[in-house]
Write an enzyme that holds these catalytic residues in place. Structure first.
Site, PDB file in Angstrom:
ATOM      1  N   LYS A 187       0.911  -1.170  -0.036  1.00  0.00           N
ATOM      2  CA  LYS A 187       0.135   0.057  -0.162  1.00  0.00           C
ATOM      3  C   LYS A 187       0.911   1.330  -0.043  1.00  0.00           C
ATOM      4  CE  LYS A 187      -1.947   2.786   2.723  1.00  0.00           C
ATOM      5  NZ  LYS A 187      -1.997   4.165   2.076  1.00  0.00           N
ATOM      6  N   GLU A 261      10.387   0.873  10.411  1.00  0.00           N
ATOM      7  CA  GLU A 261      11.322   1.805   9.983  1.00  0.00           C
ATOM      8  C   GLU A 261      10.475   2.912  10.335  1.00  0.00           C
ATOM      9  OE1 GLU A 261      14.489   1.187   9.280  1.00  0.00           O
ATOM     10  OE2 GLU A 261      14.498  -0.707   8.512  1.00  0.00           O
ATOM     11  N   CYS A 295      13.855  10.392   6.509  1.00  0.00           N
ATOM     12  CA  CYS A 295      13.574   9.965   7.946  1.00  0.00           C
ATOM     13  C   CYS A 295      14.723  10.202   8.883  1.00  0.00           C
ATOM     14  CB  CYS A 295      13.296   8.621   7.888  1.00  0.00           C
ATOM     15  SG  CYS A 295      14.338   7.461   6.899  1.00  0.00           S
ATOM     16  N   GLU A 396      10.102  15.408  15.374  1.00  0.00           N
ATOM     17  CA  GLU A 396      10.428  15.327  14.131  1.00  0.00           C
ATOM     18  C   GLU A 396       9.661  16.040  13.303  1.00  0.00           C
ATOM     19  OE1 GLU A 396       9.230  11.754  11.654  1.00  0.00           O
ATOM     20  OE2 GLU A 396      11.295  11.550  11.204  1.00  0.00           O
TER      21      GLU A 396
HETATM   22  P1  NAP Z   1       2.355   7.783   7.947  1.00  0.00           P
HETATM   23  O1  NAP Z   1       1.472   8.837   8.190  1.00  0.00           O
HETATM   24  O2  NAP Z   1       3.073   6.979   9.062  1.00  0.00           O
HETATM   25  O3  NAP Z   1       1.865   6.785   6.907  1.00  0.00           O
HETATM   26  C1  NAP Z   1       2.687   5.800   6.325  1.00  0.00           C
HETATM   27  C2  NAP Z   1       1.713   4.831   5.640  1.00  0.00           C
HETATM   28  O4  NAP Z   1       1.016   4.412   6.743  1.00  0.00           O
HETATM   29  C3  NAP Z   1       0.988   5.362   4.693  1.00  0.00           C
HETATM   30  O5  NAP Z   1       0.895   4.434   3.549  1.00  0.00           O
HETATM   31  C4  NAP Z   1      -0.261   5.730   5.559  1.00  0.00           C
HETATM   32  O6  NAP Z   1      -1.445   5.767   4.425  1.00  0.00           O
HETATM   33  C5  NAP Z   1      -0.397   4.115   6.208  1.00  0.00           C
HETATM   34  N1  NAP Z   1      -1.382   4.264   7.436  1.00  0.00           N
HETATM   35  C6  NAP Z   1      -1.817   5.462   7.826  1.00  0.00           C
HETATM   36  N2  NAP Z   1      -2.829   5.059   9.001  1.00  0.00           N
HETATM   37  C7  NAP Z   1      -2.441   3.939   9.115  1.00  0.00           C
HETATM   38  C8  NAP Z   1      -3.107   2.873  10.236  1.00  0.00           C
HETATM   39  N3  NAP Z   1      -3.773   3.109  11.072  1.00  0.00           N
HETATM   40  N4  NAP Z   1      -2.737   1.534   9.974  1.00  0.00           N
HETATM   41  C9  NAP Z   1      -2.108   1.410   8.950  1.00  0.00           C
HETATM   42  N5  NAP Z   1      -1.364   2.084   8.083  1.00  0.00           N
HETATM   43  C10 NAP Z   1      -1.442   3.245   8.174  1.00  0.00           C
HETATM   44  O7  NAP Z   1       3.932   8.503   7.332  1.00  0.00           O
HETATM   45  P2  NAP Z   1       4.137   9.552   6.324  1.00  0.00           P
HETATM   46  O8  NAP Z   1       3.601  10.736   6.875  1.00  0.00           O
HETATM   47  O9  NAP Z   1       3.480   8.813   5.019  1.00  0.00           O
HETATM   48  O10 NAP Z   1       5.638   9.606   6.153  1.00  0.00           O
HETATM   49  C11 NAP Z   1       6.289  10.231   6.902  1.00  0.00           C
HETATM   50  C12 NAP Z   1       7.048   9.353   8.410  1.00  0.00           C
HETATM   51  O11 NAP Z   1       7.815   8.445   7.936  1.00  0.00           O
HETATM   52  C13 NAP Z   1       8.015  10.226   8.974  1.00  0.00           C
HETATM   53  O12 NAP Z   1       7.902  10.201  10.597  1.00  0.00           O
HETATM   54  C14 NAP Z   1       9.460   9.875   8.756  1.00  0.00           C
HETATM   55  O13 NAP Z   1      10.452   9.773   9.324  1.00  0.00           O
HETATM   56  C15 NAP Z   1       9.016   8.313   8.442  1.00  0.00           C
HETATM   57  N6  NAP Z   1       9.848   7.487   7.424  1.00  0.00           N
HETATM   58  C16 NAP Z   1      10.836   6.719   7.992  1.00  0.00           C
HETATM   59  C17 NAP Z   1      11.655   6.116   7.163  1.00  0.00           C
HETATM   60  C18 NAP Z   1      12.503   4.965   7.659  1.00  0.00           C
HETATM   61  O14 NAP Z   1      13.368   4.150   7.048  1.00  0.00           O
HETATM   62  N7  NAP Z   1      12.813   4.938   8.953  1.00  0.00           N
HETATM   63  C19 NAP Z   1      11.816   6.276   5.873  1.00  0.00           C
HETATM   64  C20 NAP Z   1      10.841   7.442   5.351  1.00  0.00           C
HETATM   65  C21 NAP Z   1       9.800   7.822   6.121  1.00  0.00           C
HETATM   66  P3  NAP Z   1      -1.955   7.073   3.935  1.00  0.00           P
HETATM   67  O15 NAP Z   1      -0.855   7.725   3.236  1.00  0.00           O
HETATM   68  O16 NAP Z   1      -3.212   6.962   3.318  1.00  0.00           O
HETATM   69  O17 NAP Z   1      -2.048   7.936   5.164  1.00  0.00           O
END
Ligand code: NAP
Ligand code: MG
Length: 493
Positions: A187, A261, A295, A396
């Site tokens: 997804k 991650e 990230c 963050e």
């Molecule tokens: P996010 O809000 O956590 O969303 C990530 C994914 O999870 C999206 O596909 C999202 O869908 C989905 N999601 C949302 N609510 C969910 C739920 N209750 N259950 C299961 N899945 C759900 O993160 P983001 O805003 O896309 O990305 C930014 C974050 O990712 C930052 O905190 C960043 O640090 C972290 N990040 C970490 C890494 C790493 O390798 N450590 C790499 C990149 C990013 P929707 O898009 O529809 O909301």
């Protein structure tokens, strides 16, 4: 294809369907959501909004594919398919890069560079496909008993992806799935669904059997349905710490394997003896690349007090030269942030910092004027007088905002660098070998970059300590996360 290629030649279908079992299919409910270009606000596509029933369909297909021809393929056959996929990804990279540039707003100068990394990742995992082996282990059981292990694919994997590096993330999540003989339901994030769909088509073209790689586009509810689905064996999540916690909870009742991650607030430490000509541009790039949406971004800069003021002057001067603008202009270094919501969140962190007493040395505002007003551009922002307790020093932001501090001793800076709930990346700049090793040992983070920042390689593990998550991606450790180990005992007496 070049930077002037009109959008309609890249996105030929305005209605983008999911890809399940080798077919492009709309959501069962018929619902759709929009994906827009954050540089212009332009509508790119109406994308199928997968729900619980679509997740169910995709998981069923992935389960069936696990028992199909895929399960009978020899490792070398999977490897050959993956090598073809690597070639196809490279041949189609201009299109994939353009899709991410339109969907995410990352400049072409950045998305084009992903070609080398993605090709290398797929070839690395292709190599791993033929290296998966159990072991013969000695035992002290009475009698003559042989024991060995078998390595088996963990089964149906659900990958839930963030928006900040869409095509790279599709490749990174699929590599270990294909190498180990698992199947995948992926997804992508709602903001950036397009390149994952094209990637899955290329998988089919490369010879990956139908049903092995499936893409369900949708919102958080589709991700939630995957994390609690009884027939998913493993979740590979990359995203925010908050959603990561929800996924771990949702996975608990069915005891799914989970790797997460998550976010970071990574320290980048510059000692007075560092090569400043390298450290200054690297410190800027560590936080401003991809408009800060990385990230492991180096968002907390610690500079030894004897060079602090001079270093900050050079950093501000250098950052002024960074070109923020149209992602399609090949000269642009930083594009918009991904959405209006994200822009507002970042600006509210900046306002909060000002009300807590910090003032920006540079930036601090939305970039306005012709070419900017319709998009979500934020000026690279540097706060030079941050104290450890301020909100911008702890949380963050995921935007182009740097907090800088000064320090006096190695021990002090290790303590302050570790005074965070996160532990993803870290940087150390010094010419002194002992200092480099001491800091590398002392930092609690999954990666320490000495005299460099954000180095990644398919063979080297990446992942988090503490609330930055668990599990490692890349390297042999990654493959292990997709395998079960079975002990077989054979009584020879
Ligand atoms: P996010 O809000 O956590 O969303 C990530 C994914 O999870 C999206 O596909 C999202 O869908 C989905 N999601 C949302 N609510 C969910 C739920 N209750 N259950 C299961 N899945 C759900 O993160 P983001 O805003 O896309 O990305 C930014 C974050 O990712 C930052 O905190 C960043 O640090 C972290 N990040 C970490 C890494 C790493 O390798 N450590 C790499 C990149 C990013 P929707 O898009 O529809 O909301
Ligand atoms: Mg978009």
């Amino acid at each position: 294809m070049n930077a002037n290629t009109p959008v309609q030649f890249v996105i030929t279908q305005r209605e983008q369907d999911m890809l399940i079992g080798g077919q492009r299919v709309p959501a069962i409910s018929g619902r759709r959501f929009e994906t827009r270009n954050p540089a212009t606000g332009e509508l790119l596509a109406n994308v199928a909004r997968g729900g619980v029933e679509d997740v169910d369909r995709a998981v069923k297909v992935a389960r069936e594919a696990l028992g199909g021809p895929w399960s009978r393929m020899k490792p070398a056959e999977r490897q050959a398919i993956m090598l073809r996929l690597a070639d196809l990804i490279e041949e189609n990279w201009d299109e994939l890069a353009m899709l991410d540039t339109l969907d995410l707003g990352a400049p072409l100068s950045r998305t084009r560079l992903g070609k080398v990394r993605s090709g290398a990742l797929l070839r690395y995992y292709a190599g791993q496909a033929t290296l998966i082996s159990g072991e013969t282990l000695s035992n002290s059981a009475p009698g003559d008993v042989l024991s060995h292990t078998l390595k088996e694919p963990i089964g149906v994997v659900a990958a839930i992806n963030p928006w900040n590096g869409p095509i790279g993330m599709s490749v990174w999540k699929s590599g270990p799935v294909l190498a180990t003989g698992c199947t995948l339901v992926m997804k992508p994030a709602e903001q950036t669904p397009l390149s994952a769909l094209r990637f899955a088509e290329l998988c089919l073209d490369a010879g990956v059997p139908e049903g092995v790689i499936n893409v369900v586009t949708g919102m958080g509810d589709a991700g939630a349905a995957l994390s609690s689905h009884p027939d998913v064996d493993k979740i590979a999540f990359t995203g925010s710490t908050g959603v990561g916690q929800k996924i771990i909870e949702a996975a608990a009742p069915t005891m799914k394997r989970v790797t997460v991650e998550l976010g970071g607030k990574s320290p980048n430490i510059v000692f007075a003896d560092a090569d400043l000509e390298k450290a200054v541009p690297a410190a800027a790039n560590a936080v401003f690349a991809n408009a800060g949406q990385i990230c492991s971004a180096g968002t907390r800069l610690f500079v030894e007090s004897s060079i602090h003021d001079e270093f900050m002057d050079h950093l501000v001067e250098h950052t002024r030269t960074i070109r923020v603008g149209d992602p399609l202009d090949p000269e642009t270094q930083i594009g918009p942030v991904v959405s209006q919501a994200q822009m507002e969140r970042i600006l509210s962190f900046i306002d909060g910092a000002e009300s807590e007493g910090a003032s920006p040395l540079l930036g601090g505002t939305r970039k306005a004027g012709e070419g900017y007003d319709a998009g979500y551009f934020i000026e690279p922002t540097i706060f030079g007088d941050v104290t450890d307790g301020m909100t911008i020093a702890r949380e963050e932001i995921f935007g182009p905002v740097l907090s800088a501090f000064s320090f006096d001793t190695t021990e002090e800076v290790i303590g302050r660098a570790n005074a965070t709930s996160f532990g993803l990346g870290s940087g150390v700049w010094t010419r002194d070998l002992a200092t480099a090793h001491r800091v590398a040992r002392g930092i609690k983070a999954g990666s320490v970059w000495v005299n460099c920042y954000q180095m990644l390689d398919p063979g080297v593990p990446f992942g988090g300590y503490k609330m930055s998550g668990f599990g490692r991606e890349s390297g042999p450790h990654h493959i292990e996360e997709y395998l079960e180990t079975k002990a077989v005992w054979i009584n020879l007496d």
